[in-house]
Design an enzyme around this catalytic site. Structure first.
Site, PDB file in Angstrom:
ATOM      1  N   HIS A  36      34.585 -12.229 113.852  1.00  0.00           N
ATOM      2  CA  HIS A  36      35.255 -13.186 112.948  1.00  0.00           C
ATOM      3  C   HIS A  36      34.297 -14.351 112.555  1.00  0.00           C
ATOM      4  CE1 HIS A  36      38.997 -11.346 114.919  1.00  0.00           C
ATOM      5  NE2 HIS A  36      38.954 -11.093 113.454  1.00  0.00           N
ATOM      6  N   LYS A  57      52.172  -6.092 114.973  1.00  0.00           N
ATOM      7  CA  LYS A  57      51.328  -6.405 116.076  1.00  0.00           C
ATOM      8  C   LYS A  57      51.813  -7.364 116.899  1.00  0.00           C
ATOM      9  CE  LYS A  57      46.668  -5.960 113.837  1.00  0.00           C
ATOM     10  NZ  LYS A  57      45.494  -6.579 113.524  1.00  0.00           N
ATOM     11  N   ARG A  92      34.956  -3.734 108.469  1.00  0.00           N
ATOM     12  CA  ARG A  92      33.891  -3.163 109.266  1.00  0.00           C
ATOM     13  C   ARG A  92      33.791  -1.506 108.696  1.00  0.00           C
ATOM     14  NH1 ARG A  92      37.644  -4.879 113.780  1.00  0.00           N
ATOM     15  NH2 ARG A  92      38.962  -4.251 112.306  1.00  0.00           N
ATOM     16  N   SER A  99      39.378  -6.877 117.630  1.00  0.00           N
ATOM     17  CA  SER A  99      40.209  -7.700 118.781  1.00  0.00           C
ATOM     18  C   SER A  99      40.822  -6.864 119.518  1.00  0.00           C
ATOM     19  CB  SER A  99      41.443  -8.670 117.950  1.00  0.00           C
ATOM     20  OG  SER A  99      40.634  -9.643 117.178  1.00  0.00           O
TER      21      SER A  99
HETATM   22  O1  PNS Z   1      43.908  -9.925 111.509  1.00  0.00           O
HETATM   23  P1  PNS Z   1      44.833  -8.991 110.749  1.00  0.00           P
HETATM   24  O2  PNS Z   1      46.083  -8.770 111.825  1.00  0.00           O
HETATM   25  O3  PNS Z   1      44.361  -7.666 110.202  1.00  0.00           O
HETATM   26  O4  PNS Z   1      45.456  -9.929 109.754  1.00  0.00           O
HETATM   27  C1  PNS Z   1      46.562  -9.333 108.934  1.00  0.00           C
HETATM   28  C2  PNS Z   1      47.364 -10.667 108.338  1.00  0.00           C
HETATM   29  C3  PNS Z   1      47.835 -11.479 109.513  1.00  0.00           C
HETATM   30  C4  PNS Z   1      46.568 -11.508 107.492  1.00  0.00           C
HETATM   31  C5  PNS Z   1      48.585 -10.039 107.522  1.00  0.00           C
HETATM   32  O5  PNS Z   1      49.567  -9.642 108.232  1.00  0.00           O
HETATM   33  C6  PNS Z   1      49.276 -11.518 106.758  1.00  0.00           C
HETATM   34  O6  PNS Z   1      48.810 -11.979 105.870  1.00  0.00           O
HETATM   35  N1  PNS Z   1      50.344 -12.021 107.506  1.00  0.00           N
HETATM   36  C7  PNS Z   1      51.016 -13.002 106.929  1.00  0.00           C
HETATM   37  C8  PNS Z   1      52.549 -12.745 106.401  1.00  0.00           C
HETATM   38  C9  PNS Z   1      52.368 -12.118 104.944  1.00  0.00           C
HETATM   39  O7  PNS Z   1      52.121 -12.519 104.042  1.00  0.00           O
HETATM   40  N2  PNS Z   1      52.636 -10.686 105.031  1.00  0.00           N
HETATM   41  C10 PNS Z   1      52.351 -10.026 103.761  1.00  0.00           C
HETATM   42  C11 PNS Z   1      50.839  -9.554 103.546  1.00  0.00           C
HETATM   43  S1  PNS Z   1      50.748  -8.564 102.141  1.00  0.00           S
END
Ligand code: PNS
Length: 168
Positions: free
Chosen positions: A17, A41, A90, A127
């Site tokens: 990251h 998650k 990745r 992670s």
């Molecule tokens: O590190 P990650 O878990 O791959 O990141 C995913 C994340 C946290 C960026 C995504 O779940 C997100 O944007 N969450 C915020 C809420 C939201 O906007 N959800 C709709 C996403 S299309």
């Protein structure tokens, strides 16, 4: 001014990251790292811990700030004036997982997502894998910033998560 958001769960932030954010910071005037909730998650670390650890890991990059994403990512982007979301990928699994989110965010607000390939030396660091390796007593000290390692040992110890030898 060009502003990008680098979003993620950051549970925890890894050296992969950090590398993506450092590289994004060379391409955009300002980068806002958004510590967000991924509904699919269950985080190990609290949002406050994830924010503190990300801030510490990125304090050497002057045009980067770290903030919580309290709701939808597109609203966070609008609030920070960001035109672009930058996400590290990745490999093809990441691409497949990220594409629906990129398209959804584009649909919701028009914000564009740019994918940045992880450097090969970080392409295996996730992670979730870091947490799994730690649970079974493996050494991840060279995959995460030092403070992250310490926080993870404490958090996993408190939650009785170690299945192998406990780390010190
Ligand atoms: O590190 P990650 O878990 O791959 O990141 C995913 C994340 C946290 C960026 C995504 O779940 C997100 O944007 N969450 C915020 C809420 C939201 O906007 N959800 C709709 C996403 S299309």
């Amino acid at each position: 001014m060009s502003i990008a958001v680098c979003p993620g769960s950051f549970d925890p932030i890894t050296l992969g990251h950090v590398d993506i954010v450092e590289r994004a910071a060379q391409l955009f005037d300002r980068v806002v790292v958004g510590v967000a909730t991924n509904s699919s998650k269950t985080p190990l670390l609290s949002v406050v811990q994830r924010l503190d650890l990300a801030r510490d890991a990125l304090k050497h990059v002057p045009n980067v700030e770290v903030a919580e994403v309290p709701g939808l990512l597109v609203d966070f982007c609008a609030a920070h004036g960001a035109q672009v979301i930058v996400k590290g990928i990745r490999g093809s699994n990441d691409f497949d997982g990220e594409t629906p989110m990129a398209l959804m965010n584009q649909h919701l607000s028009g914000v564009e997502t740019v994918f940045m390939h992880a450097r090969p030396q970080y392409a295996h660091i996730a992670s979730s894998l870091v947490k799994d390796v730690m649970r079974f007593g493996g050494d991840v000290a060279d995959m995460v910033p030092p403070k992250v390692h310490n926080a993870m040992v404490v958090s996993m110890g408190e939650k009785n998560m170690f299945l192998g030898k406990e780390q010190s």
